[in-house]
Design a protein around this motif. Structure first.
Motif, PDB file in Angstrom:
ATOM      1  N   ALA A  93       0.835  -1.199   0.000  1.00 40.67           N
ATOM      2  CA  ALA A  93       0.000   0.000   0.000  1.00 40.67           C
ATOM      3  C   ALA A  93       0.872   1.253   0.000  1.00 40.67           C
ATOM      4  CB  ALA A  93      -0.925  -0.005   1.210  1.00 40.67           C
ATOM      5  N   GLY A  94       2.072   1.136   0.542  1.00 43.03           N
ATOM      6  CA  GLY A  94       2.936   2.300   0.647  1.00 43.03           C
ATOM      7  C   GLY A  94       3.613   2.707  -0.649  1.00 43.03           C
ATOM      8  N   LEU A  95       3.450   1.910  -1.688  1.00 43.08           N
ATOM      9  CA  LEU A  95       4.136   2.222  -2.941  1.00 43.08           C
ATOM     10  C   LEU A  95       3.651   3.524  -3.563  1.00 43.08           C
ATOM     11  CD1 LEU A  95       4.604  -1.127  -4.898  1.00 43.08           C
ATOM     12  CD2 LEU A  95       6.347   0.510  -4.228  1.00 43.08           C
ATOM     13  N   TRP A  96       2.345   3.711  -3.591  1.00 48.94           N
ATOM     14  CA  TRP A  96       1.831   4.867  -4.330  1.00 48.94           C
ATOM     15  C   TRP A  96       1.036   5.847  -3.473  1.00 48.94           C
ATOM     16  CZ3 TRP A  96       0.643  -0.181  -6.156  1.00 48.94           C
ATOM     17  CH2 TRP A  96       1.525  -0.618  -7.159  1.00 48.94           C
ATOM     18  N   VAL A  97       0.629   5.429  -2.260  1.00 52.01           N
ATOM     19  CA  VAL A  97      -0.300   6.276  -1.515  1.00 52.01           C
ATOM     20  C   VAL A  97       0.370   7.581  -1.094  1.00 52.01           C
ATOM     21  CG1 VAL A  97      -1.757   6.407   0.515  1.00 52.01           C
ATOM     22  CG2 VAL A  97      -1.546   4.270  -0.701  1.00 52.01           C
ATOM     23  N   LYS A  98      -0.349   8.669  -1.244  1.00 53.48           N
ATOM     24  CA  LYS A  98       0.132   9.970  -0.770  1.00 53.48           C
ATOM     25  C   LYS A  98      -1.016  10.711  -0.112  1.00 53.48           C
ATOM     26  CE  LYS A  98       2.114  11.841  -4.450  1.00 53.48           C
ATOM     27  NZ  LYS A  98       2.588  11.039  -5.559  1.00 53.48           N
ATOM     28  N   TYR A  99      -0.666  11.704   0.714  1.00 54.19           N
ATOM     29  CA  TYR A  99      -1.700  12.524   1.313  1.00 54.19           C
ATOM     30  C   TYR A  99      -2.361  13.369   0.228  1.00 54.19           C
ATOM     31  CZ  TYR A  99      -3.583  16.716   3.406  1.00 54.19           C
ATOM     32  OH  TYR A  99      -4.387  17.753   3.734  1.00 54.19           O
ATOM     33  N   GLY A 100      -3.654  13.549   0.312  1.00 52.65           N
ATOM     34  CA  GLY A 100      -4.306  14.418  -0.655  1.00 52.65           C
ATOM     35  C   GLY A 100      -5.803  14.325  -0.545  1.00 52.65           C
ATOM     36  N   ARG A 101      -6.482  15.403  -1.002  1.00 51.72           N
ATOM     37  CA  ARG A 101      -7.942  15.406  -0.910  1.00 51.72           C
ATOM     38  C   ARG A 101      -8.603  15.597  -2.262  1.00 51.72           C
ATOM     39  NH1 ARG A 101      -9.852  18.106   4.583  1.00 51.72           N
ATOM     40  NH2 ARG A 101      -8.373  17.147   5.994  1.00 51.72           N
ATOM     41  N   ALA A 102      -7.812  15.661  -3.312  1.00 50.02           N
ATOM     42  CA  ALA A 102      -8.398  15.819  -4.638  1.00 50.02           C
ATOM     43  C   ALA A 102      -8.999  14.478  -5.073  1.00 50.02           C
ATOM     44  CB  ALA A 102      -7.321  16.253  -5.620  1.00 50.02           C
ATOM     45  N   PRO A 103      -9.998  14.498  -5.959  1.00 51.45           N
ATOM     46  CA  PRO A 103     -10.590  13.237  -6.412  1.00 51.45           C
ATOM     47  C   PRO A 103      -9.539  12.268  -6.946  1.00 51.45           C
ATOM     48  CG  PRO A 103     -11.833  15.106  -7.270  1.00 51.45           C
ATOM     49  CD  PRO A 103     -10.646  15.685  -6.559  1.00 51.45           C
ATOM     50  N   GLY A 104      -8.560  12.785  -7.655  1.00 56.58           N
ATOM     51  CA  GLY A 104      -7.497  11.925  -8.182  1.00 56.58           C
ATOM     52  C   GLY A 104      -6.734  11.224  -7.065  1.00 56.58           C
ATOM     53  N   ASP A 105      -6.505  11.932  -5.973  1.00 51.96           N
ATOM     54  CA  ASP A 105      -5.809  11.339  -4.826  1.00 51.96           C
ATOM     55  C   ASP A 105      -6.610  10.190  -4.248  1.00 51.96           C
ATOM     56  OD1 ASP A 105      -3.659  13.133  -4.883  1.00 51.96           O
ATOM     57  OD2 ASP A 105      -4.849  14.643  -3.825  1.00 51.96           O
ATOM     58  N   TYR A 106      -7.922  10.405  -4.095  1.00 53.57           N
ATOM     59  CA  TYR A 106      -8.777   9.341  -3.554  1.00 53.57           C
ATOM     60  C   TYR A 106      -8.674   8.094  -4.425  1.00 53.57           C
ATOM     61  CZ  TYR A 106     -11.164  12.241  -0.127  1.00 53.57           C
ATOM     62  OH  TYR A 106     -11.454  13.014   0.948  1.00 53.57           O
ATOM     63  N   LEU A 107      -8.741   8.322  -5.747  1.00 48.97           N
ATOM     64  CA  LEU A 107      -8.722   7.203  -6.671  1.00 48.97           C
ATOM     65  C   LEU A 107      -7.405   6.436  -6.554  1.00 48.97           C
ATOM     66  CD1 LEU A 107     -10.462   5.928  -8.893  1.00 48.97           C
ATOM     67  CD2 LEU A 107      -9.088   7.208 -10.550  1.00 48.97           C
ATOM     68  N   ARG A 108      -6.281   7.190  -6.600  1.00 50.25           N
ATOM     69  CA  ARG A 108      -4.969   6.538  -6.545  1.00 50.25           C
ATOM     70  C   ARG A 108      -4.797   5.780  -5.222  1.00 50.25           C
ATOM     71  NH1 ARG A 108      -1.438  10.865  -5.990  1.00 50.25           N
ATOM     72  NH2 ARG A 108      -1.994  10.603  -3.809  1.00 50.25           N
ATOM     73  N   ASN A 109      -5.136   6.463  -4.106  1.00 48.01           N
ATOM     74  CA  ASN A 109      -4.974   5.819  -2.804  1.00 48.01           C
ATOM     75  C   ASN A 109      -5.863   4.588  -2.675  1.00 48.01           C
ATOM     76  OD1 ASN A 109      -3.253   7.858  -2.251  1.00 48.01           O
ATOM     77  ND2 ASN A 109      -4.586   8.921  -0.797  1.00 48.01           N
ATOM     78  N   GLY A 110      -7.103   4.739  -3.120  1.00 44.01           N
ATOM     79  CA  GLY A 110      -8.035   3.620  -3.023  1.00 44.01           C
ATOM     80  C   GLY A 110      -7.536   2.423  -3.802  1.00 44.01           C
ATOM     81  N   LEU A 111      -7.069   2.687  -5.024  1.00 42.96           N
ATOM     82  CA  LEU A 111      -6.604   1.586  -5.860  1.00 42.96           C
ATOM     83  C   LEU A 111      -5.388   0.901  -5.245  1.00 42.96           C
ATOM     84  CD1 LEU A 111      -7.042   2.934  -9.495  1.00 42.96           C
ATOM     85  CD2 LEU A 111      -8.285   1.082  -8.365  1.00 42.96           C
TER      86      LEU A 111
END
Lengths: 183, 265
Positions: A93-111
Protein backbone atom coordinates in the motif's frame (compact mmCIF):
# COMPACT_ATOMS: atom_id res chain seq x y z
CA UNK A 1 20.47 -3.66 4.94
CA UNK A 2 20.85 -0.07 6.01
CA UNK A 3 20.37 0.63 9.68
CA UNK A 4 16.86 1.40 10.83
CA UNK A 5 16.83 4.73 12.67
CA UNK A 6 15.21 5.19 16.05
CA UNK A 7 12.26 7.20 14.74
CA UNK A 8 11.30 4.48 12.31
CA UNK A 9 11.75 1.80 14.96
CA UNK A 10 9.35 3.40 17.40
CA UNK A 11 6.86 4.07 14.60
CA UNK A 12 6.90 0.39 13.71
CA UNK A 13 6.58 -0.57 17.37
CA UNK A 14 3.57 1.67 17.93
CA UNK A 15 1.87 0.64 14.68
CA UNK A 16 2.30 -3.04 15.55
CA UNK A 17 0.94 -2.41 19.05
CA UNK A 18 -2.04 -0.58 17.57
CA UNK A 19 -2.68 -3.42 15.13
CA UNK A 20 -2.51 -5.92 17.99
CA UNK A 21 -5.00 -3.91 20.05
CA UNK A 22 -7.39 -3.63 17.10
CA UNK A 23 -7.00 -7.34 16.35
CA UNK A 24 -8.59 -8.19 19.67
CA UNK A 25 -11.48 -5.82 19.23
CA UNK A 26 -14.25 -7.20 17.12
CA UNK A 27 -16.33 -4.30 15.82
CA UNK A 28 -18.95 -6.51 14.25
CA UNK A 29 -19.76 -10.19 14.60
CA UNK A 30 -21.10 -11.76 11.49
CA UNK A 31 -24.26 -13.81 11.85
CA UNK A 32 -22.65 -17.14 10.86
CA UNK A 33 -19.54 -16.68 12.96
CA UNK A 34 -16.40 -14.77 12.13
CA UNK A 35 -15.88 -11.17 13.07
CA UNK A 36 -14.64 -7.95 11.56
CA UNK A 37 -11.53 -6.40 13.05
CA UNK A 38 -9.57 -3.35 11.99
CA UNK A 39 -6.06 -4.68 12.47
CA UNK A 40 -5.02 -4.02 8.87
CA UNK A 41 -5.42 -0.26 9.22
CA UNK A 42 -2.31 0.54 11.30
CA UNK A 43 -0.19 -1.65 9.04
CA UNK A 44 -1.40 0.16 5.94
CA UNK A 45 -0.89 3.54 7.60
CA UNK A 46 2.62 2.52 8.63
CA UNK A 47 3.42 1.51 5.05
CA UNK A 48 2.12 4.86 3.87
CA UNK A 49 4.16 6.81 6.41
CA UNK A 50 7.44 4.98 6.12
CA UNK A 51 7.37 3.30 2.73
CA UNK A 52 6.77 -0.26 1.58
CA UNK A 53 9.92 -1.85 3.03
CA UNK A 54 9.11 -0.72 6.56
CA UNK A 55 5.51 -1.71 5.82
CA UNK A 56 6.61 -5.29 5.11
CA UNK A 57 8.60 -5.27 8.33
CA UNK A 58 5.59 -4.09 10.33
CA UNK A 59 3.47 -6.85 8.84
CA UNK A 60 6.09 -9.45 9.69
CA UNK A 61 6.35 -8.25 13.28
CA UNK A 62 2.58 -8.15 13.66
CA UNK A 63 2.10 -11.73 12.49
CA UNK A 64 2.97 -13.39 15.83
CA UNK A 65 0.25 -11.31 17.51
CA UNK A 66 -2.18 -12.32 14.81
CA UNK A 67 -1.22 -15.94 15.35
CA UNK A 68 -1.78 -15.61 19.08
CA UNK A 69 -5.17 -13.98 18.66
CA UNK A 70 -6.44 -16.66 16.30
CA UNK A 71 -4.01 -19.56 16.05
CA UNK A 72 -4.61 -21.78 13.10
CA UNK A 73 -1.96 -24.30 12.22
CA UNK A 74 -2.47 -27.09 9.74
CA UNK A 75 0.68 -26.96 7.64
CA UNK A 76 3.96 -24.97 7.86
CA UNK A 77 3.44 -23.44 4.42
CA UNK A 78 -0.12 -22.49 5.34
CA UNK A 79 1.13 -20.73 8.49
CA UNK A 80 3.69 -18.73 6.52
CA UNK A 81 1.13 -17.70 3.92
CA UNK A 82 -1.61 -16.93 6.43
CA UNK A 83 0.42 -14.96 8.93
CA UNK A 84 3.79 -13.37 8.00
CA UNK A 85 3.20 -13.13 4.26
CA UNK A 86 -0.45 -12.08 4.41
CA UNK A 87 0.41 -9.19 6.72
CA UNK A 88 3.67 -8.25 5.03
CA UNK A 89 2.12 -7.72 1.60
CA UNK A 90 0.03 -4.92 3.08
CA UNK A 91 3.27 -2.94 2.80
CA UNK A 92 2.57 -2.63 -0.92
CA UNK A 93 0.00 0.00 0.00
CA UNK A 94 2.94 2.30 0.65
CA UNK A 95 4.14 2.22 -2.94
CA UNK A 96 1.83 4.87 -4.33
CA UNK A 97 -0.30 6.28 -1.51
CA UNK A 98 0.13 9.97 -0.77
CA UNK A 99 -1.70 12.52 1.31
CA UNK A 100 -4.31 14.42 -0.65
CA UNK A 101 -7.94 15.41 -0.91
CA UNK A 102 -8.40 15.82 -4.64
CA UNK A 103 -10.59 13.24 -6.41
CA UNK A 104 -7.50 11.93 -8.18
CA UNK A 105 -5.81 11.34 -4.83
CA UNK A 106 -8.78 9.34 -3.55
CA UNK A 107 -8.72 7.20 -6.67
CA UNK A 108 -4.97 6.54 -6.55
CA UNK A 109 -4.97 5.82 -2.80
CA UNK A 110 -8.04 3.62 -3.02
CA UNK A 111 -6.60 1.59 -5.86
CA UNK A 112 -3.26 1.00 -4.19
CA UNK A 113 -4.87 -0.01 -0.89
CA UNK A 114 -7.09 -2.38 -2.88
CA UNK A 115 -4.01 -3.77 -4.60
CA UNK A 116 -2.30 -4.51 -1.27
CA UNK A 117 -5.43 -6.16 0.09
CA UNK A 118 -5.84 -8.20 -3.09
CA UNK A 119 -2.34 -9.59 -2.54
CA UNK A 120 -3.25 -10.46 1.00
CA UNK A 121 -6.40 -12.17 -0.20
CA UNK A 122 -4.33 -14.16 -2.69
CA UNK A 123 -2.02 -15.25 0.10
CA UNK A 124 -4.98 -16.49 2.15
CA UNK A 125 -6.45 -18.25 -0.88
CA UNK A 126 -3.22 -20.17 -1.53
CA UNK A 127 -3.02 -21.05 2.16
CA UNK A 128 -6.60 -22.29 2.04
CA UNK A 129 -5.85 -24.37 -1.02
CA UNK A 130 -2.96 -26.01 0.86
CA UNK A 131 -5.31 -26.83 3.69
CA UNK A 132 -8.00 -28.29 1.47
CA UNK A 133 -5.62 -30.43 -0.55
CA UNK A 134 -3.58 -31.54 2.47
CA UNK A 135 -6.36 -32.42 4.84
CA UNK A 136 -9.71 -32.62 3.29
CA UNK A 137 -10.73 -33.04 -0.27
CA UNK A 138 -10.07 -36.13 -2.27
CA UNK A 139 -11.10 -36.53 -5.85
CA UNK A 140 -12.83 -34.29 -8.31
CA UNK A 141 -13.42 -31.32 -6.04
CA UNK A 142 -12.13 -27.93 -6.96
CA UNK A 143 -9.84 -26.82 -4.14
CA UNK A 144 -9.32 -23.34 -5.59
CA UNK A 145 -12.99 -22.65 -5.72
CA UNK A 146 -13.52 -23.84 -2.14
CA UNK A 147 -10.68 -21.71 -0.91
CA UNK A 148 -11.86 -18.58 -2.73
CA UNK A 149 -15.43 -18.84 -1.45
CA UNK A 150 -14.35 -19.55 2.09
CA UNK A 151 -11.89 -16.66 2.17
CA UNK A 152 -14.21 -14.22 0.40
CA UNK A 153 -16.80 -14.97 3.05
CA UNK A 154 -14.71 -13.92 6.03
CA UNK A 155 -12.24 -11.55 4.41
CA UNK A 156 -14.65 -9.64 2.16
CA UNK A 157 -16.49 -7.57 4.80
CA UNK A 158 -13.23 -6.87 6.61
CA UNK A 159 -11.68 -5.65 3.38
CA UNK A 160 -14.54 -3.25 2.61
CA UNK A 161 -14.66 -1.79 6.12
CA UNK A 162 -10.88 -1.38 6.20
CA UNK A 163 -10.88 0.33 2.81
CA UNK A 164 -13.55 2.83 3.85
CA UNK A 165 -11.82 3.72 7.11
CA UNK A 166 -8.36 3.94 5.57
CA UNK A 167 -9.66 6.36 2.95
CA UNK A 168 -10.86 8.61 5.75
CA UNK A 169 -7.60 8.41 7.65
CA UNK A 170 -5.60 9.23 4.54
CA UNK A 171 -7.21 12.65 4.32
CA UNK A 172 -5.48 13.69 7.55
CA UNK A 173 -2.06 15.14 7.02
CA UNK A 174 -0.85 14.48 10.57
CA UNK A 175 -1.50 10.77 10.18
CA UNK A 176 -0.06 10.25 6.74
CA UNK A 177 3.03 12.40 6.80
CA UNK A 178 5.98 12.05 9.10
CA UNK A 179 6.90 15.22 10.94
CA UNK A 180 9.93 16.66 9.26
CA UNK A 181 12.76 18.89 10.40
CA UNK A 182 13.76 17.71 13.81
CA UNK A 183 17.49 18.10 13.51
CA UNK B 1 -16.95 -1.51 25.44
CA UNK B 2 -17.14 -4.95 26.93
CA UNK B 3 -15.19 -6.31 24.02
CA UNK B 4 -12.07 -4.42 25.01
CA UNK B 5 -11.99 -5.99 28.45
CA UNK B 6 -10.20 -9.28 28.31
CA UNK B 7 -7.25 -8.65 26.10
CA UNK B 8 -4.39 -10.91 26.93
CA UNK B 9 -1.55 -11.03 24.50
CA UNK B 10 -0.53 -14.60 24.18
CA UNK B 11 -1.90 -17.15 26.54
CA UNK B 12 1.05 -17.08 28.89
CA UNK B 13 0.35 -18.68 32.25
CA UNK B 14 3.03 -17.69 34.76
CA UNK B 15 4.62 -20.50 36.68
CA UNK B 16 7.77 -21.86 38.22
CA UNK B 17 7.78 -25.33 36.72
CA UNK B 18 10.68 -27.02 35.00
CA UNK B 19 9.26 -26.16 31.59
CA UNK B 20 8.75 -22.50 32.52
CA UNK B 21 12.35 -22.17 33.65
CA UNK B 22 13.83 -23.58 30.47
CA UNK B 23 15.64 -21.13 28.23
CA UNK B 24 13.22 -19.69 25.62
CA UNK B 25 15.63 -20.72 22.87
CA UNK B 26 15.33 -24.34 23.98
CA UNK B 27 11.56 -24.16 23.81
CA UNK B 28 11.53 -22.51 20.39
CA UNK B 29 13.87 -25.10 18.91
CA UNK B 30 12.05 -27.99 20.57
CA UNK B 31 8.74 -26.73 19.16
CA UNK B 32 10.17 -26.66 15.65
CA UNK B 33 11.51 -30.18 16.09
CA UNK B 34 8.14 -31.38 17.30
CA UNK B 35 6.34 -29.82 14.33
CA UNK B 36 8.80 -31.50 11.97
CA UNK B 37 8.12 -34.80 13.72
CA UNK B 38 4.38 -34.54 13.10
CA UNK B 39 5.00 -34.31 9.37
CA UNK B 40 7.38 -37.28 9.44
CA UNK B 41 5.24 -39.85 11.22
CA UNK B 42 2.33 -41.54 9.49
CA UNK B 43 1.22 -44.34 11.79
CA UNK B 44 -1.05 -44.31 14.79
CA UNK B 45 1.83 -45.53 16.95
CA UNK B 46 3.82 -42.48 15.85
CA UNK B 47 1.00 -40.08 16.71
CA UNK B 48 0.44 -41.90 19.99
CA UNK B 49 4.09 -41.53 20.97
CA UNK B 50 4.05 -37.83 19.99
CA UNK B 51 0.95 -37.34 22.10
CA UNK B 52 2.72 -39.09 24.97
CA UNK B 53 5.64 -36.66 24.71
CA UNK B 54 3.24 -33.70 24.74
CA UNK B 55 1.42 -35.15 27.72
CA UNK B 56 4.72 -35.53 29.57
CA UNK B 57 5.55 -31.87 28.90
CA UNK B 58 2.09 -30.74 30.01
CA UNK B 59 2.47 -32.67 33.27
CA UNK B 60 5.93 -31.20 33.84
CA UNK B 61 4.72 -27.67 33.11
CA UNK B 62 1.85 -28.03 35.64
CA UNK B 63 -0.48 -26.17 33.30
CA UNK B 64 -4.11 -27.18 33.82
CA UNK B 65 -5.17 -29.51 31.00
CA UNK B 66 -8.21 -27.28 30.50
CA UNK B 67 -6.01 -24.45 29.19
CA UNK B 68 -4.09 -26.75 26.90
CA UNK B 69 -7.25 -28.18 25.37
CA UNK B 70 -8.69 -24.70 24.90
CA UNK B 71 -6.19 -24.31 22.06
CA UNK B 72 -8.19 -26.78 19.98
CA UNK B 73 -11.39 -24.75 20.11
CA UNK B 74 -10.70 -22.53 17.07
CA UNK B 75 -10.10 -25.72 15.09
CA UNK B 76 -13.40 -27.40 16.00
CA UNK B 77 -15.08 -26.54 12.71
CA UNK B 78 -12.07 -27.66 10.67
CA UNK B 79 -11.83 -30.92 12.61
CA UNK B 80 -15.44 -31.82 11.95
CA UNK B 81 -15.11 -30.84 8.29
CA UNK B 82 -11.95 -32.91 7.85
CA UNK B 83 -13.53 -35.93 9.52
CA UNK B 84 -16.68 -35.77 7.41
CA UNK B 85 -14.84 -35.29 4.13
CA UNK B 86 -12.48 -38.18 4.80
CA UNK B 87 -15.05 -40.55 6.23
CA UNK B 88 -17.52 -40.22 3.44
CA UNK B 89 -15.52 -39.25 0.38
CA UNK B 90 -12.73 -41.83 0.34
CA UNK B 91 -13.06 -44.88 -1.87
CA UNK B 92 -12.19 -48.30 -0.45
CA UNK B 93 -13.62 -51.17 1.56
CA UNK B 94 -17.11 -50.14 2.57
CA UNK B 95 -18.03 -50.56 6.24
CA UNK B 96 -21.64 -49.49 5.84
CA UNK B 97 -23.68 -47.64 3.31
CA UNK B 98 -26.91 -45.67 3.68
CA UNK B 99 -28.32 -44.44 0.37
CA UNK B 100 -25.36 -42.63 -1.18
CA UNK B 101 -23.46 -42.02 2.06
CA UNK B 102 -20.82 -44.67 2.63
CA UNK B 103 -18.19 -45.02 5.32
CA UNK B 104 -15.02 -46.74 4.15
CA UNK B 105 -12.26 -48.35 6.14
CA UNK B 106 -9.56 -46.28 4.41
CA UNK B 107 -11.54 -43.08 4.96
CA UNK B 108 -11.90 -43.83 8.67
CA UNK B 109 -8.17 -44.39 9.07
CA UNK B 110 -7.07 -41.37 7.04
CA UNK B 111 -9.59 -39.07 8.68
CA UNK B 112 -8.58 -40.03 12.21
CA UNK B 113 -4.90 -39.64 11.32
CA UNK B 114 -5.32 -36.17 9.85
CA UNK B 115 -7.32 -35.05 12.85
CA UNK B 116 -4.69 -36.40 15.27
CA UNK B 117 -2.04 -34.45 13.40
CA UNK B 118 -4.12 -31.26 13.48
CA UNK B 119 -4.78 -31.52 17.21
CA UNK B 120 -1.16 -32.33 18.07
CA UNK B 121 0.07 -29.41 15.94
CA UNK B 122 -2.19 -26.95 17.72
CA UNK B 123 -1.36 -28.19 21.21
CA UNK B 124 2.34 -28.41 20.43
CA UNK B 125 2.60 -24.86 19.17
CA UNK B 126 0.48 -23.40 21.97
CA UNK B 127 2.51 -25.11 24.72
CA UNK B 128 5.44 -22.84 23.93
CA UNK B 129 3.41 -19.65 24.32
CA UNK B 130 1.66 -21.01 27.41
CA UNK B 131 4.94 -21.43 29.26
CA UNK B 132 7.02 -18.52 27.96
CA UNK B 133 6.32 -14.83 28.51
CA UNK B 134 6.23 -12.73 25.32
CA UNK B 135 9.26 -10.69 26.43
CA UNK B 136 11.37 -13.80 26.95
CA UNK B 137 10.17 -15.18 23.65
CA UNK B 138 11.36 -11.97 21.95
CA UNK B 139 14.73 -12.23 23.65
CA UNK B 140 15.00 -15.83 22.54
CA UNK B 141 14.18 -14.98 18.93
CA UNK B 142 16.70 -12.14 18.94
CA UNK B 143 19.38 -14.50 20.17
CA UNK B 144 18.47 -17.18 17.63
CA UNK B 145 18.50 -14.63 14.80
CA UNK B 146 21.94 -13.29 15.71
CA UNK B 147 23.86 -15.67 13.42
CA UNK B 148 21.81 -14.31 10.49
CA UNK B 149 23.19 -10.82 11.07
CA UNK B 150 25.91 -11.72 8.62
CA UNK B 151 23.35 -11.87 5.83
CA UNK B 152 21.75 -8.60 6.97
CA UNK B 153 18.94 -9.60 9.33
CA UNK B 154 18.64 -6.73 11.82
CA UNK B 155 18.16 -9.02 14.83
CA UNK B 156 18.49 -6.39 17.54
CA UNK B 157 16.25 -3.85 15.77
CA UNK B 158 13.54 -6.46 15.21
CA UNK B 159 13.57 -7.46 18.86
CA UNK B 160 13.55 -3.82 19.95
CA UNK B 161 10.49 -3.03 17.82
CA UNK B 162 8.76 -6.11 19.17
CA UNK B 163 9.53 -5.06 22.74
CA UNK B 164 8.18 -1.56 22.09
CA UNK B 165 5.01 -3.07 20.64
CA UNK B 166 4.55 -5.34 23.68
CA UNK B 167 5.16 -2.48 26.05
CA UNK B 168 2.62 -0.19 24.39
CA UNK B 169 -0.26 -2.60 23.94
CA UNK B 170 -1.71 -1.98 27.44
CA UNK B 171 -1.16 1.77 27.05
CA UNK B 172 -3.01 1.85 23.76
CA UNK B 173 -5.86 -0.26 25.13
CA UNK B 174 -6.29 2.32 27.87
CA UNK B 175 -6.06 5.11 25.31
CA UNK B 176 -8.73 3.50 23.13
CA UNK B 177 -11.07 3.14 26.08
CA UNK B 178 -10.50 6.74 27.09
CA UNK B 179 -11.27 8.02 23.60
CA UNK B 180 -14.35 5.80 23.37
CA UNK B 181 -15.68 7.12 26.67
CA UNK B 182 -14.95 10.68 25.63
CA UNK B 183 -16.89 10.24 22.39
CA UNK B 184 -19.73 8.44 24.14
CA UNK B 185 -19.99 11.33 26.56
CA UNK B 186 -20.56 13.48 23.48
CA UNK B 187 -23.37 11.18 22.43
CA UNK B 188 -21.57 8.82 20.04
CA UNK B 189 -23.14 5.43 19.46
CA UNK B 190 -20.93 2.51 18.47
CA UNK B 191 -23.19 -0.45 18.97
CA UNK B 192 -26.10 -0.12 16.61
CA UNK B 193 -26.67 -0.05 12.91
CA UNK B 194 -25.37 -2.24 10.15
CA UNK B 195 -21.75 -2.97 9.51
CA UNK B 196 -21.12 0.17 7.45
CA UNK B 197 -22.82 2.51 9.89
CA UNK B 198 -20.74 1.00 12.67
CA UNK B 199 -17.55 1.37 10.70
CA UNK B 200 -18.35 5.00 10.03
CA UNK B 201 -19.05 5.66 13.70
CA UNK B 202 -15.50 4.49 14.46
CA UNK B 203 -13.81 7.34 12.63
CA UNK B 204 -14.02 9.68 15.67
CA UNK B 205 -12.14 7.00 17.61
CA UNK B 206 -9.56 6.05 15.03
CA UNK B 207 -8.33 9.51 14.13
CA UNK B 208 -7.44 10.62 17.68
CA UNK B 209 -6.08 7.14 18.39
CA UNK B 210 -3.69 7.21 15.45
CA UNK B 211 -2.63 10.80 16.02
CA UNK B 212 -1.87 10.12 19.69
CA UNK B 213 -0.07 6.85 18.92
CA UNK B 214 2.28 8.49 16.45
CA UNK B 215 2.81 11.44 18.77
CA UNK B 216 3.77 8.97 21.50
CA UNK B 217 6.18 7.38 19.03
CA UNK B 218 7.87 10.74 18.46
CA UNK B 219 8.20 11.34 22.19
CA UNK B 220 9.62 7.88 22.74
CA UNK B 221 12.19 8.37 19.99
CA UNK B 222 13.35 11.63 21.59
CA UNK B 223 13.53 9.96 25.00
CA UNK B 224 15.57 7.08 23.61
CA UNK B 225 18.01 9.34 21.81
CA UNK B 226 18.33 11.56 24.86
CA UNK B 227 19.42 8.51 26.85
CA UNK B 228 22.04 7.64 24.27
CA UNK B 229 20.34 4.72 22.58
CA UNK B 230 22.14 3.84 19.39
CA UNK B 231 21.40 0.26 18.51
CA UNK B 232 22.67 -3.20 19.29
CA UNK B 233 26.46 -2.97 19.31
CA UNK B 234 27.95 -3.24 22.78
CA UNK B 235 24.65 -3.09 24.63
CA UNK B 236 24.35 -5.00 27.90
CA UNK B 237 21.12 -6.49 29.19
CA UNK B 238 19.21 -6.65 32.40
CA UNK B 239 17.97 -10.18 31.81
CA UNK B 240 20.67 -12.41 30.39
CA UNK B 241 19.57 -15.67 28.83
CA UNK B 242 21.42 -18.66 30.23
CA UNK B 243 21.65 -21.97 28.44
CA UNK B 244 22.16 -24.46 31.27
CA UNK B 245 22.64 -28.21 31.45
CA UNK B 246 18.87 -28.53 31.92
CA UNK B 247 18.32 -26.96 28.51
CA UNK B 248 20.94 -29.17 27.00
CA UNK B 249 19.33 -32.31 28.42
CA UNK B 250 15.84 -31.21 27.33
CA UNK B 251 16.92 -30.37 23.81
CA UNK B 252 18.91 -33.58 23.36
CA UNK B 253 15.97 -35.57 24.68
CA UNK B 254 13.49 -33.97 22.27
CA UNK B 255 15.90 -34.25 19.34
CA UNK B 256 16.59 -37.93 20.06
CA UNK B 257 12.87 -38.59 20.44
CA UNK B 258 12.11 -36.88 17.12
CA UNK B 259 14.84 -38.81 15.28
CA UNK B 260 13.87 -42.20 16.69
CA UNK B 261 10.09 -41.81 16.35
CA UNK B 262 10.44 -40.05 13.00
CA UNK B 263 12.52 -42.87 11.51
CA UNK B 264 10.70 -45.89 12.93
CA UNK B 265 7.07 -44.78 12.82
Amino acid sequence: MRRIDVNTMVDVGLAVALAAVLAFWSIYSMPQGGSVTLNMIPLIVLAVRRGPVIGFLGGLLFSPFKYLSEPFFVHPAQVILDYPLANAVLGFAGLWVKYGRAPGDYLRNGLSVCFAMALRFLSHVIAGRIFFSEFALEQGMNEWWYSITYNAYWFGPKMVVTLILVMFLLTRREIVEVEQARA
Amino acid sequence: MAMMKNITIGQYIPGESLVHRLDPRTKILATFLFIALLFLVNTFTGYGLSALLLFLIVVLSRIPVKYVLRGIRPLMFIIVLTLCLHFFMTDGRVIFKIWFVKLTYEGLIRGLMMVSRLILLMIGSSLMTLTTSPILLTDGIESLLKPFKVVGVPAHELAMMMTIALRFIPTLVEETEKIMKAQMARGADFESGNIFQRAKSLIPILIPLFVSAFRRADELAIAMEARGYRGGEGRTRFRVLKFTYRDFVALVFVAAFVVVVGIYF
